[in-house]
Enzyme design. Structure first.
Site, PDB file in Angstrom:
ATOM      1  N   THR A  89       0.819  -1.211   0.000  1.00 44.92           N
ATOM      2  CA  THR A  89       0.000   0.000   0.000  1.00 44.92           C
ATOM      3  C   THR A  89       0.854   1.262   0.000  1.00 44.92           C
ATOM      4  O   THR A  89       1.886   1.339   0.679  1.00 44.92           O
ATOM      5  CB  THR A  89      -0.915   0.008   1.239  1.00 44.92           C
ATOM      6  OG1 THR A  89      -1.756  -1.141   1.193  1.00 44.92           O
ATOM      7  CG2 THR A  89      -1.764   1.259   1.288  1.00 44.92           C
ATOM      8  N   GLY A  92       2.608  -3.005   8.499  1.00 43.09           N
ATOM      9  CA  GLY A  92       2.878  -3.311   9.895  1.00 43.09           C
ATOM     10  C   GLY A  92       4.268  -3.888  10.070  1.00 43.09           C
ATOM     11  O   GLY A  92       4.721  -4.704   9.265  1.00 43.09           O
ATOM     12  N   GLU A 128      -6.189  -6.292   3.807  1.00 39.28           N
ATOM     13  CA  GLU A 128      -6.421  -7.454   2.942  1.00 39.28           C
ATOM     14  C   GLU A 128      -7.655  -7.272   2.061  1.00 39.28           C
ATOM     15  O   GLU A 128      -8.344  -8.227   1.717  1.00 39.28           O
ATOM     16  CB  GLU A 128      -6.540  -8.736   3.774  1.00 39.28           C
ATOM     17  CG  GLU A 128      -5.274  -9.140   4.472  1.00 39.28           C
ATOM     18  CD  GLU A 128      -4.104  -9.350   3.513  1.00 39.28           C
ATOM     19  OE1 GLU A 128      -4.326  -9.862   2.403  1.00 39.28           O
ATOM     20  OE2 GLU A 128      -2.972  -8.976   3.882  1.00 39.28           O
TER      21      GLU A 128
END
Length: 612
Positions: free
Chosen positions: A84, A123, A370
Site C-alpha cells: 500500500t 505493519g 487485505e
C-alpha cells in the site's frame, strides 16, 4: 497509561519472550501461532509470520526460498509487506514505486517518484523490520511490465540504522488508546536504492542479466493460494473476536439486574428482556456460525491447493469470489457486533476495563486490510454477473454458486411457509436464501444489460450489486452452518443447542433483511411476521443455556481482559478495584489543584492566573 513508546517497548518485550519460549520448548509452527495469538497484543511478529513468510513461499523460486526462508524462520531477518502507498490502496495496478533494471550492475534501482508513492501502513515497518517485500513497477528496456515483488533490505543488521537511500519511520498513533498502536505501522521511501537482480521474487516471471523479461512456466494462479489462506485466517479470527465480545455481553447481562421488581423480588436479569435477547442472541449465533465457516474455509483451502498442485485451476474464480465476500461480510459484521455488545453493556461497556473498547479498536482495521470490504463485495458481484451470463452455455456454476443453475425455478416459485414451525425446516431456509440471492443477482444482471455499456451498467447498479453479493455470501454461511450440523456432534444435547443457534442465525437474517425478501416477492409480509414470531420462541429456548454457550468458547479471564465478562460474575468488585488502580487516583488531591482549582474555590482566580 503507557505512552506510545512504552507500549511499543512492552510489545517488543512480549514478542521476544514468546520467541524465547518457542525455541526453548521446540514448538511446532501451529503451536507457535497459537502462542502469539494468545499474547493478545498485535505486534510486528504477526506480519512477519502471517504475511512476509507466506509471500516468500508463494512468490519466490525454490532457490530463493532456500536462501530467504531459513533467515526468516530463525528471525535472523524480520520482514514486512510493503504494498500500500500513500496515494493507492486497493488499486494495486496504479502503484507508483519503481524498480528499474540496470544491466551494468545486474540489479534494480528502486525509487519513490512522488509523495503519493510513499509506502504507507505496512505493519512492522516503522521500527522493527530489517527487510520488506516491496511491490513496485518493473521497468526494463524502456518498458513497464507492471507490479512485481522485490525483497529490499531497509535496515542494517549490525546497528539497525536505515540503509543509504532509505527513509523509514512510524506513521504515528492510530485509533484507540492501545489497540493497534502496539504495531509499528510505517512509511517508506526509496532514493536510488540498488538491490541485486536475484531479489526480485521470480516464481512467476524473471529478468535476465540482459534485461529481458521472461514469464516462467509456473501458472500465475498459484499466487492466489496465499490470499485464500490469509482470508481463511481472517474469517476464523472474526469468530474468535466476536465470541469474546459476546462472552462479555452475555455474562454481564446475566449479572446485571434492572427494573421488573414485584413483591419484593430481585430486579430482572437484563438477559431476560426480549429487547436484550433480540440484539444479543443473533450475535451469539453468528459467532458460532463463523466458527464453523472458518473450519469449512480451512478445508476449502486444502482442497484448492490440492487442485493447484495438479494444475487444476477451474475452481479459482469461484474460490476467489467466495473468500473475498466472506472476508468482507465476516469482518464488517464482527466489527459492528463488537460495538453492539459494548452498547448492550450500558454505560459500563464504555469503560476500558470492560475490555470492549480496545477489542473494537484492535479489530476494526480488518474491515480495510487485505481488501476494502466494499471493493471485495464488488468482486463477488462481477463473478455473479459472469456466472449468470454463461448459464446455458455448457459452463454450469459449481461450488457455492451451484444454486444459480436452478435460477429459473428460484425466481418463479415463492415461499410456502404457512405457520411458525415451517421456518425451522433446513430445506425451507436453504431455499429462501437461494431464492433471495438468485433474484437479487438476476435483477442486477437485467439492469446492467439495459445500460449502454457493461461498465456503465455495473457502475450504475453498484449499490444493488453490493446487496446481491451480500445475499450470496450470507447464503454460503447459512448453508455451511447447516452442513456442519449434518455430521455427528458429541455431547448430550449439544447438537440440539447448535441447531437452535443455526435457526436463530438464519431467521435473524430473514427478519433484518426482510426488505430483500419482500422486494423480490419471495416472502409475504405475513410470512415475515411468522419468522419474527418463531425467532422469539427460539430466543426463549436458548436463554437458559446462553451462559453455558459462551463458557464453551473457553476463554480465560486473563484472555478476555474484562471486568464485565468475569467467569465468577464478580463484576462490581472488579469494576471498583480497577477504578482505584487508575493512575489519577495515586493521590487524593489531583495535580493542578493548587494552580487552577483552589483559586476558583477561594475566589482568587484573577490573582493566581496573573502569576502564571
Amino acid at each position: 497509561m503507557q505512552t506510545r513508546s512504552e507500549l511499543l517497548k512492552d510489545t517488543f518485550r512480549k514478542a521476544a519472550h514468546a520467541w524465547e519460549l518457542i525455541n526453548k520448548l521446540h514448538f511446532t509452527e501451529e503451536e507457535a501461532r497459537c502462542l502469539r495469538k494468545h499474547i493478545d497484543q498485535p505486534s510486528y511478529a504477526d506480519l512477519h509470520w502471517g504475511v512476509f513468510i507466506p509471500a516468500i513461499k508463494g512468490q519466490a523460486t525454490d532457490a530463493q526460498q532456500k536462501k530467504w526462508l531459513p533467515l526468516a524462520y530463525s528471525q535472523a531477518i524480520i520482514g514486512c509487506y510493503a504494498q500500500t502507498e500513500l496515494g493507492h490502496g486497493s488499486n494495486v495496478q496504479r502503484l507508483e514505486t519503481t524498480a528499474t533494471f540496470e544491466p551494468s550492475t545486474d540489479g534494480f534501482i528502486v525509487n519513490t517518484p512522488t509523495i503519493a508513492a510513499t509506502k504507507w501502513w505496512p505493519g512492522g515497518l516503522g521500527k522493527v523490520s530489517t527487510h520488506a517485500i516491496v511491490h513496485a513497477r518493473l521497468l526494463t528496456n524502456g518498458k513497464d511490465y507492471g507490479i512485481h515483488a522485490f525483497i529490499v533490505q531497509i535496515r542494517s543488521l549490525e546497528d539497525h540504522q536505515p540503509l543509504p537511500g532509505i527513509t523509514v519511520a512510524d506513521i504515528g498513533t492510530k485509533f484507540g488508546s492501545r489497540a493497534y498502536n502496539s504495531v509499528d505501522n510505517g512509511l517508506l521511501r526509496f532514493n536510488n536504492v540498488h538491490i541485486p537482480r536475484e531479489n526480485m521474487l521470480m516464481r512467476l516471471a524473471t529478468v535476465t542479466k540482459e534485461g529481458k523479461y521472461v514469464h516462467s512456466n509456473v501458472p500465475t494462479q498459484l499466487a492466489y493460494g496465499a490470499m485464500v489462506n490469509v482470508r481463511k485466517s481472517i474469517v476464523m479470527d472474526a469468530s474468535y473476536s466476536l465470541a469474546r465480545a459476546v462472552t462479555i455481553a452475555v455474562r454481564y447481562s446475566a449479572v446485571r439486574r434492572q427494573f421488573g421488581v414485584q413483591d419484593g423480588q430481585p430486579e430482572m436479569q437484563v438477559l431476560d428482556y426480549m429487547t436484550q435477547q433480540s440484539r444479543l442472541f443473533p450475535l451469539l449465533a453468528t459467532a458460532y456460525a463463523y466458527r464453523f465457516l472458518g473450519q469449512w474455509m480451512s478445508s476449502l483451502y486444502s482442497d484448492t491447493m490440492a487442485c493447484f498442485e495438479n494444475n487444476d485451476f477451474s475452481t479459482l474464480p469461484e474460490v476467489h469470489a467466495c473468500t473475498a465476500g466472506l472476508k468482507s461480510i465476516a469482518t464488517s459484521t464482527t466489527a459492528d457486533g463488537i460495538e453492539e455488545c459494548r452498547k448492550l453493556c450500558g454505560g459500563h461497556g464504555y469503560l476500558t476495563s470492560s475490555g470492549l473498547p480496545d477489542l473494537f479498536a484492535v479489530y476494526v482495521p480488518s474491515c480495510t486490510y487485505e481488501g476494502d470490504n466494499v471493493i471485495l463485495l464488488l468482486q463477488v458481484a462481477r463473478y455473479l454477473m459472469k456466472t449468470l451470463k454463461f448459464l446455458g452455455s455448457g459452463k454450469e456454476p459449481s461450488g457455492t454458486a451451484a444454486y444459480l443453475s436452478n435460477v429459473t425455478e428460484l425466481v418463479s416459485k415463492n415461499c410456502e411457509v404457512a405457520k411458525e414451525s415451517d421456518w425451522i425446516s433446513p430445506k425451507t431456509l436453504r431455499y429462501a436464501f437461494e431464492a433471495r440471492s438468485a433474484r437479487l443477482a438476476l435483477k442486477c444482471a437485467t439492469q446492467i444489460a439495459a445500460a449502454s455499456t457493461q461498465d456503465e451498467g455495473f457502475s450504475e447498479a453498484s449499490c444493488e450489486l453490493l446487496g446481491a453479493s451480500r445475499a450470496h455470501c450470507e447464503l454460503i454461511i447459512v448453508t455451511r452452518f447447516m452442513g456442519a450440523l449434518e455430521r455427528e456432534i458429541p455431547g448430550r444435547g449439544v447438537k440440539n443447542q447448535l441447531q437452535i443457534l443455526c435457526n436463530i442465525y438464519a431467521l435473524s437474517l430473514v427478519t433484518t433483511r426482510a426488505g430483500d425478501f419482500l422486494m423480490t416477492g419471495y416472502l409475504s409480509p405475513e410470512q415475515v411476521e411468522l419468522a419474527k414470531s418463531q425467532l422469539r420462541d427460539l430466543f426463549k429456548k436458548v436463554r437458559h443455556n446462553a451462559v453455558s454457550l459462551v463458557d464453551a468458547f473457553d476463554y480465560t479471564d486473563f484472555y478476555l481482559g474484562s471486568s464485565l465478562g468475569r467467569y465468577d460474575g464478580n463484576v462490581y468488585e472488579s469494576l471498583y478495584n480497577e477504578a482505584l488502580k487508575d493512575p489519577t487516583n495515586a493521590s487524593a488531591v489531583t495535580e493542578g489543584y493548587t494552580e487552577f482549582i483552589r483559586p476558583i474555590l477561594k475566589q482568587q482566580l484573577g490573582t493566581s492566573m496573573s502569576r502564571l
